[in-house]
Design an enzyme around this catalytic site. Sequence first.
Site, PDB file in Angstrom:
ATOM      1  N   GLY A 222      19.298  -9.750  11.073  1.00 40.41           N
ATOM      2  CA  GLY A 222      18.080 -10.420  10.637  1.00 40.41           C
ATOM      3  C   GLY A 222      17.375 -11.255  11.685  1.00 40.41           C
ATOM      4  N   GLY A 265      19.878  -5.317  13.842  1.00 42.76           N
ATOM      5  CA  GLY A 265      19.251  -3.994  13.799  1.00 42.76           C
ATOM      6  C   GLY A 265      17.943  -4.047  14.566  1.00 42.76           C
ATOM      7  NE  ARG A 302       9.086  -2.829   9.983  1.00 45.66           N
ATOM      8  CZ  ARG A 302       8.448  -3.901  10.376  1.00 45.66           C
ATOM      9  NH1 ARG A 302       7.408  -3.790  11.178  1.00 45.66           N
ATOM     10  NH2 ARG A 302       8.827  -5.087   9.984  1.00 45.66           N
ATOM     11  CB  CYS A 332      -4.156  12.679  -0.224  1.00 46.94           C
ATOM     12  SG  CYS A 332      -5.349  13.747   0.560  1.00 46.94           S
ATOM     13  CE1 TYR A 360      15.978  -1.100   9.111  1.00 45.65           C
ATOM     14  CE2 TYR A 360      14.935  -2.816  10.418  1.00 45.65           C
ATOM     15  CZ  TYR A 360      16.038  -2.313   9.765  1.00 45.65           C
ATOM     16  OH  TYR A 360      17.211  -3.034   9.775  1.00 45.65           O
TER      17      TYR A 360
HETATM   18  C1  LIG Z   1      19.648  -4.132   7.384  1.00 45.95           C
HETATM   19  C2  LIG Z   1      20.896  -4.859   7.661  1.00 45.95           C
HETATM   20  C3  LIG Z   1      21.100  -5.459   8.896  1.00 45.95           C
HETATM   21  C4  LIG Z   1      20.054  -5.466   9.987  1.00 45.95           C
HETATM   22  O1  LIG Z   1      18.961  -6.234   9.677  1.00 45.95           O
HETATM   23  P1  LIG Z   1      17.848  -6.463  10.825  1.00 45.95           P
HETATM   24  O2  LIG Z   1      16.813  -7.282  10.165  1.00 45.95           O
HETATM   25  O3  LIG Z   1      17.355  -5.122  11.218  1.00 45.95           O
HETATM   26  O4  LIG Z   1      18.536  -7.160  11.933  1.00 45.95           O
HETATM   27  C5  LIG Z   1      22.317  -6.068   9.119  1.00 45.95           C
HETATM   28  N1  LIG Z   1      23.284  -6.096   8.174  1.00 45.95           N
HETATM   29  C6  LIG Z   1      23.109  -5.529   6.973  1.00 45.95           C
HETATM   30  C7  LIG Z   1      24.220  -5.572   5.999  1.00 45.95           C
HETATM   31  C8  LIG Z   1      21.924  -4.903   6.666  1.00 45.95           C
HETATM   32  O5  LIG Z   1      21.764  -4.346   5.470  1.00 45.95           O
END
Ligand SMILES: *Cc1c(COP(=O)(O)O)cnc(C)c1O
Length: 404
Positions: A222, A265, A302, A332, A360
Amino acid sequence: MSEALSKEQLTAIATQYGTPVYVYHAETIENQYRKLSSAFRNSNTVFFYACKALTNINILKHVKQLGANVDCSSINEVKLALYAGFLPERVLYTSNGIAFSEIEEAKALGVNINIDSLSNLEKFGKKFGHSYPVGIRLRPNIMAGGNLKISTGHEKSKFGIPIDQIDQILQVVEQHNLHISDLHIHTGSEIKDVDVFVKGIEVLFSIIPHFKELEFIDLGGGFKVPYKEGDVGTDIDLLAEKVKAAFDNHPNPGGKPLQVWFEPGKFMVSECGYFVTQVNVIKETSAASFVSVDSGFNHLIRPMFYDAYHRIENISNPSGPLKEYAVVGNICETDTFAWNRKLNEVREGDLLVFYNAGAYGFEMSSQFNSRFKPAEVLVKNGAPHLIRKRDVFEDLLRNQVEVL
Ligand SMILES: *Cc1c(COP(=O)(O)O)cnc(C)c1O
């Protein structure tokens, strides 16, 4: 913002491989990983790349070469990670709402598992008892993240076992003599405020004394990355400092120092990605000058799904006069990429690049409107490599069974 790939490189790739095309820059992923590992160099911390952001097998192999571990959100991601060469002990399966059979499968593959429901924890205990260490995904009841759709730790979220059910958790653990090696929380995406992670640690420390065999604290992913001009991402150095201080303040009652895990991520792969499209049509109306590109939310969802902002540039006319446009797709369905956006004057045929498209982006693409999924290109050591072919017509019929 300075870009790792120049307009000329992106134009050459678009010319060679066609548009729309996702382009990834390998060294940017490396830089992002180095930022993390160097900030946390003085603490016992391991990073698991949350691969749901981008699972192309070459990206997985690249991340493995960098020395990161990998976090998976489905059994197929687990299999892709193993296929890419990750050792099972470097793979983490953080499940949510899955069938117990997938957890059994993950156990058979020997990977780390975070279980996110009392029901599956109980099934795991019944079947495997103390024989296989396992993690618990908790819901810390903390509100965090860029918006509600990407917040996962709050009181109305489906994710994890609510921490207020700790008595029930302990009952299941005790009854089946479960070996709990890890406690996990993931509060959301795009978390700028590092104190959210500290708060998570505080919540976990209130229950850690109950778990005598604990080795790992998994704080999830996150980390925020800048999307807009002037945006500020998560301050990773400050995070490292505060996390270290929090752990120094709470020595593990079990004795052994706990290893900290993170699951980045977006932070790992967002900035490495460029999505290059071509302008099909310009339509002047009283509401806006519409620029329709050869893509849509079928390729980059997104903006429509999360109201996300992606920087866009006209790389075919970089010194043209600035004008205001609505950048839209060609499917469309309303698919607005950007409204009231200033771009260097756009002409039909120009190439527009969307920045920060690595995470993503392709991963959430579809064949909606029976359009082909884009190609993917990886630039490593200055050389472009096609790492996924653009769909062809046969891909639209694949797996369909003609009975009429
Ligand atoms: C999606 C997710 C992440 C990664 O989140 P990011 O915002 O892309 O860093 C990490 N851990 C879990 C369990 C997730 O579902």
